[in-house]
Design a protein around this motif. Sequence first.
Motif, short mmCIF file in Angstrom:
data_model
loop_
_atom_site.label_atom_id
_atom_site.label_comp_id
_atom_site.label_asym_id
_atom_site.label_seq_id
_atom_site.Cartn_x
_atom_site.Cartn_y
_atom_site.Cartn_z
N ARG A 98 45.67 28.97 48.99
CA ARG A 98 45.06 27.89 49.90
C ARG A 98 44.56 28.11 50.90
NH1 ARG A 98 49.42 23.91 50.89
NH2 ARG A 98 50.12 24.61 48.68
N SER A 99 44.92 29.09 51.88
CA SER A 99 44.77 29.77 53.11
C SER A 99 43.29 30.52 53.04
CB SER A 99 45.48 30.04 53.97
OG SER A 99 45.97 31.32 53.44
N MET A 100 43.12 30.98 51.90
CA MET A 100 41.80 31.86 51.52
C MET A 100 40.70 31.33 51.49
SD MET A 100 43.59 34.67 48.97
CE MET A 100 42.49 35.98 49.02
N ASP A 101 39.40 31.97 51.77
CA ASP A 101 38.09 31.15 51.53
C ASP A 101 37.71 31.19 49.86
OD1 ASP A 101 36.80 33.73 50.77
OD2 ASP A 101 36.75 34.08 53.27
N VAL A 102 36.93 30.69 49.38
CA VAL A 102 36.69 30.26 48.06
C VAL A 102 36.25 31.74 47.62
CG1 VAL A 102 35.25 29.35 46.31
CG2 VAL A 102 35.86 27.99 48.56
N GLN A 103 35.46 32.63 48.05
CA GLN A 103 35.02 33.65 47.60
C GLN A 103 36.25 34.68 47.32
OE1 GLN A 103 32.55 36.23 50.07
NE2 GLN A 103 31.30 36.76 48.26
N ASN A 104 36.94 34.76 48.32
CA ASN A 104 38.02 35.82 48.26
C ASN A 104 39.39 35.26 47.09
OD1 ASN A 104 37.47 38.05 49.84
ND2 ASN A 104 38.16 36.80 51.73
N ARG A 105 39.35 34.14 47.28
CA ARG A 105 40.12 33.59 46.11
C ARG A 105 39.89 33.73 44.58
NH1 ARG A 105 41.62 28.44 48.29
NH2 ARG A 105 39.66 27.64 47.58
N GLU A 106 38.44 33.50 44.55
CA GLU A 106 37.71 33.71 43.16
C GLU A 106 38.03 35.35 42.97
OE1 GLU A 106 36.88 31.85 40.75
OE2 GLU A 106 37.78 30.22 42.21
N ARG A 107 37.89 36.03 43.91
CA ARG A 107 37.91 37.72 43.66
C ARG A 107 39.28 37.83 43.30
NH1 ARG A 107 34.71 40.40 48.64
NH2 ARG A 107 32.52 40.26 47.61
N LEU A 108 40.37 37.23 43.77
CA LEU A 108 41.70 37.71 43.59
C LEU A 108 41.91 37.13 42.34
CD1 LEU A 108 44.41 38.67 44.78
CD2 LEU A 108 44.90 36.37 45.69
N LYS A 109 41.50 36.13 41.81
CA LYS A 109 41.89 35.64 40.34
C LYS A 109 41.45 36.36 39.58
CE LYS A 109 42.65 30.61 41.21
NZ LYS A 109 41.88 29.45 41.49
N VAL A 110 40.30 36.95 39.74
CA VAL A 110 39.57 37.97 38.62
C VAL A 110 40.48 39.17 38.72
CG1 VAL A 110 37.60 39.37 38.44
CG2 VAL A 110 37.21 37.18 39.06
N VAL A 111 40.79 39.88 39.84
CA VAL A 111 41.44 41.16 39.71
C VAL A 111 42.89 40.79 39.02
CG1 VAL A 111 42.69 42.95 40.99
CG2 VAL A 111 40.40 42.10 41.72
N MET A 112 43.49 39.66 39.20
CA MET A 112 44.76 39.33 38.71
C MET A 112 44.75 39.11 37.42
SD MET A 112 46.88 37.14 41.81
CE MET A 112 48.02 36.88 40.51
N SER A 113 43.75 38.69 36.68
CA SER A 113 43.70 38.30 35.25
C SER A 113 43.55 39.63 34.57
CB SER A 113 42.36 37.49 35.16
OG SER A 113 41.07 38.39 35.10
N TYR A 114 43.50 40.92 35.10
CA TYR A 114 43.62 41.92 34.50
C TYR A 114 44.94 42.53 34.26
CZ TYR A 114 38.62 41.49 34.26
OH TYR A 114 37.32 40.98 34.30
N ALA A 115 45.37 43.49 33.40
CA ALA A 115 46.71 44.10 33.62
C ALA A 115 46.57 44.88 34.70
CB ALA A 115 46.84 44.73 32.25
N PRO A 116 47.84 44.95 35.47
CA PRO A 116 48.06 45.97 36.56
C PRO A 116 47.61 47.50 36.30
CG PRO A 116 49.95 44.64 36.34
CD PRO A 116 48.95 44.49 35.16
N ASP A 117 47.98 47.94 35.12
CA ASP A 117 47.74 49.34 34.85
C ASP A 117 46.55 49.51 33.93
OD1 ASP A 117 48.81 48.00 32.51
OD2 ASP A 117 49.95 49.67 31.96
N SER A 118 45.57 48.73 34.21
CA SER A 118 44.33 49.10 33.80
C SER A 118 43.27 49.01 34.80
CB SER A 118 43.98 47.68 33.03
OG SER A 118 43.61 46.64 33.64
N ALA A 119 42.05 49.42 34.40
CA ALA A 119 41.03 49.68 35.46
C ALA A 119 40.73 48.49 36.32
CB ALA A 119 39.68 50.13 34.79
N GLY A 120 40.79 47.31 35.41
CA GLY A 120 40.49 45.89 36.18
C GLY A 120 41.68 45.87 37.16
#
Lengths: 433, 433
Positions: A98-120
């Motif tokens: 909630r405290s993050m700005d829109v751009q960073n929140r979207e970025r975080l969601k993208v990275v989190m949508s990939y498996a932690p042990d993958s390039a993403g």
Amino acid sequence: LQSGRMRRLKPMLASLSPAEIALFLESIPRAKREVVWALVPDEDHGETLLHVNDEVRAELIDSLDRETLLAATEGMPIDDLADLVEDLPEQVTREMLRSMDVQNRERLKVVMSYAPDSAGGLMNNDTITVRPDVSLDVVSRYLKQRASLPDDTDALFVVSRYGRYLGMLPLAKLVTLDPERDVSEVMNTDIDALAVDMPAAQVAKRFQDLDLISAPVVDPEGGLVGRITIDDVVDVIRDEAEHSIMSLAGLDEEEDVFAPIGRSARRRAIWLGTNLATAFLASEVVGLFSDALSKIVALAVLMPIVASMGGIGGSQTLTLMIRGLSLGQIGFANARALLVKELAVALINGILWGVVVGGIAFVWFHQLGLAVIMAAALVINHLNAAVTGVAIPLAMKKMGIDPALAGSVVLTTFTDVIGFASFLGLGTLFLLH
Amino acid sequence: LQSGRMRRLKPMLASLSPAEIALFLESIPRAKREVVWALVPDEDHGETLLHVNDEVRAELIDSLDRETLLAATEGMPIDDLADLVEDLPEQVTREMLRSMDVQNRERLKVVMSYAPDSAGGLMNNDTITVRPDVSLDVVSRYLKQRASLPDDTDALFVVSRYGRYLGMLPLAKLVTLDPERDVSEVMNTDIDALAVDMPAAQVAKRFQDLDLISAPVVDPEGGLVGRITIDDVVDVIRDEAEHSIMSLAGLDEEEDVFAPIGRSARRRAIWLGTNLATAFLASEVVGLFSDALSKIVALAVLMPIVASMGGIGGSQTLTLMIRGLSLGQIGFANARALLVKELAVALINGILWGVVVGGIAFVWFHQLGLAVIMAAALVINHLNAAVTGVAIPLAMKKMGIDPALAGSVVLTTFTDVIGFASFLGLGTLFLLH
């Protein structure tokens, strides 16, 4: 910790890097950890949490209140934040988002949508992109306007109008080449982008093979989604190597050295129990020859040697295989050539040590038959060790089992059983009557 | 390799990176290696040699003639050249030095004057330096004049008039900040320079702890002598981890998987011989109890279990210690706390498995005394394993012996001897009469 030592501890902690604080926290018993953790400067909380192992991290997160945790995540790079989020209490994650700005929140969601042990999962998506058809001068002016670049930026990424990855523009080129030239003329196109679902181990191999510092990550359509820098890959490389050595003893590389006694005991019990099953199997085999054992006590005295020498020889082959498989040096294609070599080595050492051991057995017990049987059993068990040392890890790999974890148990079962059976069997056949 | 496959091999090799060619060469038997090596493109010779292990490198160098070797070294970065030179025939080195320009020859001599496993040996001395009192604009114009930068340059180094290291100027700052500002205002001064004699392991730790991409190297007077980039450090990190896992089996991480049979057999024989000595020691102990063994055959059947369970438990503690010592997580300061924890874990698992094993022994042999003795021996050997697992690596570290190499042999000696002695000793005391 006495209060005098605590006074000295605070400035000491302030002078350490987060990675050093993490190591220090891992190296002190749990009881003292919370006291020390409370003295760690607030601004180091986030990075320190990243550097400790999973188990210690959970413990430290538990001891921080919501506010402090929230403050710790502020200003962390997106890829690091993605690693941490999985371990944070849900409420903190929600407030953080909630405290993050829109751009960073979207970025975080993208990275989190990939498996932690993958390039993403490894990547950071704070890339700076430029178009191929502008001049270097235009790029320079754009950067001056930005006034800063993300950490560890050594190159800009060149993308098409539709976001397709085209090449890299190293800052080194930007500062040395003629400003009138176009980006498309000077960009590097020799580094293939990494697919976003590439496994972390393969990413690490690519970085090592090509001596990369950073590399672009693309989605299946070729669109640039982020970049990976080598400092993230270094952790993967080290974790992989540690995984092998810890697995061989049935341990987990993320385990806390000072884990609670009950938890440690429970985990190790599983490994001991597995090994016990194989030890009983070996004992059953020994039990088959009780008749010979009760009549010729020398068999009982000498039998551990046959099993132990086979185990040592086999573990050498096994270790070579485990490392070779993880490096990609060994596969089914060259396994036969390797088996032939290992068999030859085993034969030589089997005969050499067979003669030595047989000789000592003869001097000790003055029975020529016993000495010959001992030598023969040693040769048999060395050959057995070579075959199983090569075959077990390959079979496990094919079945999707980690050879580092289960290989040694299965190997010792073979070298114990075949070692005891060949020695006691030959003894029963030739010495008993 | 048939001629058809060879025709396909050449384009395949041309498409691989030198590191991949190196791995491929390591993965094929010696007999075929020379044929493949002859097909490797000339321009990849130098880098491929850098990537193969020491043993394969010596073999490949032997098969190249003087001219080709000389050509292979051309254009290689100084730090890589320094690694290679030690393995080149003396005559090639001499000719190579003769063909280099004065500046590069001097640079190479400097790098070669340091130990290969020190910061000086890892570094490259092609640093670009600037003065603190010039403006960024002046720096930019200077770089445009140079027209190119050494590979992996992500920062320039700021030095005083006398060559003293003052700070780093990342290219990212140069391209984003106001050109009118002075270098001294904007340079990074937070990264301490590495001493030229710092051991490679410590350099690797510093890079990991601080997530460095490159770092300056200085002489004892603080003068800048070179820079280390992370791609060189990655090799150190991997080699260290591999060293531990290979050492545990008495192997060398630089060993060729397809080394000649005689050479492999000789090397492994040393390890087997060492282990044999300890196995005989264990047998001697068993021999002391021949009386009991000949009368109660169940002792002979069950004794391998006591030794094996102790060995497994001990190797868990030992592995934890070896990794902890190499990470700097464990030292003499926290060894006592760790010992207490390991003893508690060993006691729990000793009792747990003692009861299980004792129960099975009772079902098997219907002797309550035997079952109780078995359980007691298991507890004793687990406690012994915890103590020796903690003490052996610490003692070895103090004596300057690598615990990864010799630790497991010594540990198994203890767990075998104490395991056999406690079980057979208790058996003699309580069951024999």
